[in-house]
Enzyme design. Structure first.
Site, short mmCIF file in Angstrom:
data_model
loop_
_atom_site.label_atom_id
_atom_site.label_comp_id
_atom_site.label_asym_id
_atom_site.label_seq_id
_atom_site.Cartn_x
_atom_site.Cartn_y
_atom_site.Cartn_z
N CYS A 106 0.85 -1.18 0.00
CA CYS A 106 0.00 0.00 0.00
C CYS A 106 0.89 1.23 0.00
O CYS A 106 1.74 1.39 0.85
CB CYS A 106 -0.88 0.00 1.24
SG CYS A 106 -1.94 1.43 1.36
N ILE A 107 0.69 2.09 -0.98
CA ILE A 107 1.62 3.22 -1.13
C ILE A 107 1.09 4.45 -0.39
O ILE A 107 -0.10 4.70 -0.39
CB ILE A 107 1.84 3.54 -2.64
CG1 ILE A 107 2.12 2.25 -3.38
CG2 ILE A 107 3.03 4.46 -2.81
CD1 ILE A 107 1.69 2.25 -4.83
#
Lengths: 107, 98, 134
Positions: A106-107
């Site tokens: 997850c960025i």
């Protein structure tokens, strides 16, 4: 270290100890983000918690979207719906409310 | 394919694993401590076979650093860094067995 | 983005070194980029997907459960070396029954694990654009 209702959280607001999680903590985190948790929110939060319990990871958004659609109906299996519930991202914000670590990738 | 191996076959099974799954056109380049497997007494028979087909290389600098230049088996070809690059270009996909 | 074929070679058992869990993390991250991903388990790597792992006494996360999630991430090509299994006295029955749901076949559950010989594995590897060894 910051805390929410006495439970330690990291610099991004995620619980440090998964076992500290309570519904009250989720509600308090949501309130800080100006969100009142509805039944629809809880469906996603509970799904995330069950997924983590079973697989030891938080699902990627793509996986979450597909699974929510399958379980709660096609109209809910899209990111528009999930973002309407969790404007900061169903992965990031949803997992935080659910007491889980930030999802892998997850960025 | 180009397979690089950087561990001595006395210490790890990387070279053996590589040889177990290598196809007929792939080549092996021994680098770092992998060059120890290039010395005569360390050769497995499979590696000797591949070397006799001209499919085994060792990185010259690593061989020299370890003082085993005179011990490298006959059929194993020594390459410098430019030769390493040529192998990568020629053989496409590279796998590093660590 | 053009799709490339990625293979992750898993060669070490799960808890003694970080290779297995690191590989799994990379695989899950790579899956987000919708590439064609396959996994191979050779040498002690076959122990990563053995059934019945229990980490309660060693204080480590039992990430064997996470392999069951791979199907959700469209990772359904898990090749296991027959020779590596045999050397360790293991058979396919000792492995976790990992499955995926086939979208093109009314979500039928199908096995993801395939035991192959080293020779077959070698062919599959030659067909990849990228092979990463852990």
């Amino acid at each position: 270290m910051a805390d929410i209702l006495g439970a330690e959280v990291d610099e991004e607001g995620f619980l440090v100890n998964l076992s500290d999680w309570t519904k009250e903590i989720a509600e308090s985190m949501a309130k800080d983000d100006d969100i009142e948790l509805s039944e629809e929110h809880w469906d996603v939060i509970n799904f995330l918690r069950n997924y983590f319990e079973e697989y030891q990871i938080a699902p990627a958004v793509r996986v979450l979207t597909k699974a929510i659609g399958k379980q709660f109906g096609k109209e809910k299996g899209n990111s528009k719906y999930l973002y309407s519930l969790f404007p900061y991202g169903p992965g990031k914000q949803g997992c935080r409310f659910a007491g889980l670590p930030k999802p892998t990738g997850c960025i | 394919m180009l397979h690089t191996v950087n561990k001595s076959s006395f210490e790890r099974n990387s070279l053996q694993s590589c040889i177990n799954t290598i196809d007929d056109t792939s080549v092996i380049l021994l680098i770092e401590d992998g060059v120890i497997s290039a010395a005569n007494n360390a050769n497995s028979s499979m590696l000797t076979d591949l070397a006799s087909q001209g499919r085994v290389y060792a990185l010259k600098g690593d061989v020299e650093a370890r003082g085993i230049s005179s011990k490298v088996a006959n059929n194993i070809k020594l390459v410098d860094y430019a030769g390493f690059v040529d192998l990568v270009v020629e053989h496409g996909t590279a796998v590093s067995w660590v | 983005m053009a799709t490339k074929k990625f293979m992750y070679l898993n060669r070490k058992a799960s808890y003694g070194t970080v290779y297995a869990i690191e590989s799994l993390e990379v695989v899950l991250i790579a899956a987000a980029f919708e590439q064609d991903v396959s996994l191979a388990f050779i040498d002690d790597g076959v122990y990563q997907i053995i059934e019945g792992q229990n980490t309660d006494s060693i204080g480590m996360k039992n990430f064997s459960k996470t392999y069951h999630a791979l199907g959700d991430y469209d990772i359904n090509k898990l090749y296991v070396s027959a020779e590596s299994l045999e050397e360790r006295g293991l058979t396919e029955d000792d492995l976790m029954p990992l499955v995926y749901e086939d979208e093109d076949d009314d979500w039928a559950e199908k096995p993801s694990v395939k035991v192959v010989s080293n020779a077959e594995l070698s062919k599959i590897m030659s067909d990849q654009d990228v092979c990463l060894s852990f």
